[in-house]
Design a protein around this motif. Sequence first.
Motif, PDB file in Angstrom:
ATOM      1  N   PHE A  97       0.830  -1.254  -0.407  1.00  0.00           N
ATOM      2  CA  PHE A  97       0.229   0.344  -0.357  1.00  0.00           C
ATOM      3  C   PHE A  97       1.050   1.654  -0.050  1.00  0.00           C
ATOM      4  O   PHE A  97       2.077   1.074   0.278  1.00  0.00           O
ATOM      5  CB  PHE A  97      -0.916  -0.046   1.541  1.00  0.00           C
ATOM      6  CG  PHE A  97      -2.047  -1.075   1.436  1.00  0.00           C
ATOM      7  CD1 PHE A  97      -3.044  -0.615   0.545  1.00  0.00           C
ATOM      8  CD2 PHE A  97      -1.693  -2.834   1.604  1.00  0.00           C
ATOM      9  CE1 PHE A  97      -3.836  -1.600   0.955  1.00  0.00           C
ATOM     10  CE2 PHE A  97      -2.930  -2.806   1.636  1.00  0.00           C
ATOM     11  CZ  PHE A  97      -3.558  -3.058   0.769  1.00  0.00           C
ATOM     12  N   THR A  98       0.016   2.383  -0.768  1.00  0.00           N
ATOM     13  CA  THR A  98       0.955   3.786   0.162  1.00  0.00           C
ATOM     14  C   THR A  98       0.603   4.207   1.348  1.00  0.00           C
ATOM     15  O   THR A  98      -1.244   4.010   1.519  1.00  0.00           O
ATOM     16  CB  THR A  98       0.240   4.621  -1.466  1.00  0.00           C
ATOM     17  OG1 THR A  98       1.188   4.099  -2.665  1.00  0.00           O
ATOM     18  CG2 THR A  98       1.209   6.159  -1.188  1.00  0.00           C
ATOM     19  N   LEU A  99       0.786   4.787   1.810  1.00  0.00           N
ATOM     20  CA  LEU A  99       0.666   5.516   3.268  1.00  0.00           C
ATOM     21  C   LEU A  99       0.354   7.155   2.870  1.00  0.00           C
ATOM     22  O   LEU A  99       0.828   7.978   2.373  1.00  0.00           O
ATOM     23  CB  LEU A  99       1.821   6.068   4.310  1.00  0.00           C
ATOM     24  CG  LEU A  99       1.465   6.196   5.513  1.00  0.00           C
ATOM     25  CD1 LEU A  99       0.398   5.578   6.009  1.00  0.00           C
ATOM     26  CD2 LEU A  99       2.893   5.849   6.371  1.00  0.00           C
ATOM     27  N   VAL A 100      -1.054   7.028   3.634  1.00  0.00           N
ATOM     28  CA  VAL A 100      -1.166   8.537   2.919  1.00  0.00           C
ATOM     29  C   VAL A 100      -1.478   9.439   4.559  1.00  0.00           C
ATOM     30  O   VAL A 100      -2.320   9.013   5.596  1.00  0.00           O
ATOM     31  CB  VAL A 100      -2.698   8.727   2.485  1.00  0.00           C
ATOM     32  CG1 VAL A 100      -3.348   9.989   2.370  1.00  0.00           C
ATOM     33  CG2 VAL A 100      -2.652   7.893   1.482  1.00  0.00           C
ATOM     34  N   PRO A 101      -0.682  10.088   4.704  1.00  0.00           N
ATOM     35  CA  PRO A 101      -0.831  11.190   6.232  1.00  0.00           C
ATOM     36  C   PRO A 101      -1.077  11.529   6.344  1.00  0.00           C
ATOM     37  O   PRO A 101      -1.089  12.615   5.524  1.00  0.00           O
ATOM     38  CB  PRO A 101       0.881  11.064   6.397  1.00  0.00           C
ATOM     39  CG  PRO A 101       1.766  10.940   5.456  1.00  0.00           C
ATOM     40  CD  PRO A 101       0.798  10.606   4.024  1.00  0.00           C
ATOM     41  N   PHE A 102      -2.459  12.569   7.215  1.00  0.00           N
ATOM     42  CA  PHE A 102      -2.848  13.701   7.548  1.00  0.00           C
ATOM     43  C   PHE A 102      -2.748  14.230   8.744  1.00  0.00           C
ATOM     44  O   PHE A 102      -2.880  13.359   9.496  1.00  0.00           O
ATOM     45  CB  PHE A 102      -4.048  13.380   6.953  1.00  0.00           C
ATOM     46  CG  PHE A 102      -5.322  12.649   7.245  1.00  0.00           C
ATOM     47  CD1 PHE A 102      -6.251  13.179   7.806  1.00  0.00           C
ATOM     48  CD2 PHE A 102      -5.508  11.028   6.724  1.00  0.00           C
ATOM     49  CE1 PHE A 102      -6.982  12.288   8.387  1.00  0.00           C
ATOM     50  CE2 PHE A 102      -5.863  10.518   7.250  1.00  0.00           C
ATOM     51  CZ  PHE A 102      -6.874  10.721   8.635  1.00  0.00           C
ATOM     52  N   GLY A 103      -3.504  15.443   8.388  1.00  0.00           N
ATOM     53  CA  GLY A 103      -3.533  16.349   9.900  1.00  0.00           C
ATOM     54  C   GLY A 103      -2.152  16.895   9.942  1.00  0.00           C
ATOM     55  O   GLY A 103      -1.047  16.693   9.404  1.00  0.00           O
ATOM     56  N   GLY A 104      -2.613  18.231  11.322  1.00  0.00           N
ATOM     57  CA  GLY A 104      -1.067  18.942  10.971  1.00  0.00           C
ATOM     58  C   GLY A 104      -0.251  18.167  11.484  1.00  0.00           C
ATOM     59  O   GLY A 104       1.134  19.075  10.709  1.00  0.00           O
ATOM     60  N   ALA A 105       0.343  16.940  12.188  1.00  0.00           N
ATOM     61  CA  ALA A 105       1.797  16.529  12.335  1.00  0.00           C
ATOM     62  C   ALA A 105       1.731  15.577  11.459  1.00  0.00           C
ATOM     63  O   ALA A 105       2.404  14.695  11.661  1.00  0.00           O
ATOM     64  CB  ALA A 105       1.602  15.655  14.118  1.00  0.00           C
TER      65      ALA A 105
END
Length: 325
Positions: A97-105
Motif C-alpha cells: 500500500f501507499t501510506l497517506v498521512p494527514f492532520g497537522g502533524a
Amino acid sequence: MLLQQPAQAPGGIISFLPLVLILGIFYLIVFLPARLLGGRMALDAEAANRAIDNKVARPLGLTREEAARGMLAILDNNMMGALRIVSVERGHDPRDFTLVPFGGAGPLHGCALADLLGIKRVLVPPAPGVLCADGLLAADLKADFSRTLPRTGKVDIDVARRIYAELSDQADDWLAGEKVAPADRKLTRIALMRYHGQGGEVSVGWVDDAKGVEAAFGAAHESLYGFKLDSPIELVTLRIEATGRMPAPLRPILRAGAGAKPEGRHTVHFASGTIEVPLFDRATFGAGDRLEGPAIVTQLDATTLVALGWSGEVQPSGAILLTRS
C-alpha cells in the motif's frame, strides 16, 4: 491508497511543541515553527527546553536532544501499532500500500512510519491539516436504515422482503428530503448474520435467496476469520445503506514547476549528527518539482518531513509523492 493516520486535533499538536522546538522539526528533528500557522503562532523555545529537561532528560540522565528523540520514537512505534491493526491484523501486507498521512502533524511522521512498516510510497495530500473537513464537504450523503428482527433464526425470504420494502421507503423519503435526484440515489441491502451462539455479527450483501445469502455469509466469515462452521446460521438485522451521490468538487491542477528552490536552511539534530536541512515553502511548488531528503516542507496547515533516503515529486493535483530511494 491505504492506511490513513488519524488527524491530529489542535490539542495533539500543542502537546508536540516541546519536541518540535527542541529538535527543529516534528520527528527526529523539528522545524522551529516561527512560521507555524503561517507565522501566526509564536512559541516559547526556552519554556519547551525547561519542560524536556525537568520532566524527561535529567531524570533519565539524557541530553535534551536524546530525550526528545526517544519520545518521538515511542510515538512513532505507538502509531505503527495502530496501523498494524488496520493492515496486518486484517490480513493485508502494508508493503503493498501507499501510506497517506494527514492532520497537522501527520506528514512529519509519514516517512518514519513507512520505514517501520516497510512501505515504500507516502502520499501527502495538498492540505493535510484539513483533509477530514475537505472529505466531509466532498463526500456523498449517506444514511443507514435498519431493523433488528424480534427473534433471530433461519432466513425467511418473505419476511426479509417485507422489511426491506419498508426500509427502502424510509430511505427514499430521506433522500427526497435531502433533495437528491432519483438518478443519484443508491440503496444497498445489507444483512447482519451470525452462527448460532456467536456474540457478534458479520455483514454481507443481501442475496434474495436463503441458500445464497447463507453461502455469502459463510464466505465472508471464512475471509475474516479463516474458517467456517457447520452450525445453524441466524439472520439478526436487515439494513439499507442509502447513498446520495454528490457532484465531484473541482480540483485545481498545478502548472508545471520551474524546480523546487529552498527558501532557507535550518539546523536539525539527527541521531547521527547535526546538519543543515533545506526549508521549502509548499506554496511555491509546481507540478513535477522534485526534492531530495532530508528536507522540510512548510505550509499553513501542516509541516512535512522528507526523511533521509526519501525523495519527493509534486503531482499535478498538488499532492507530494514521497518514495524511498
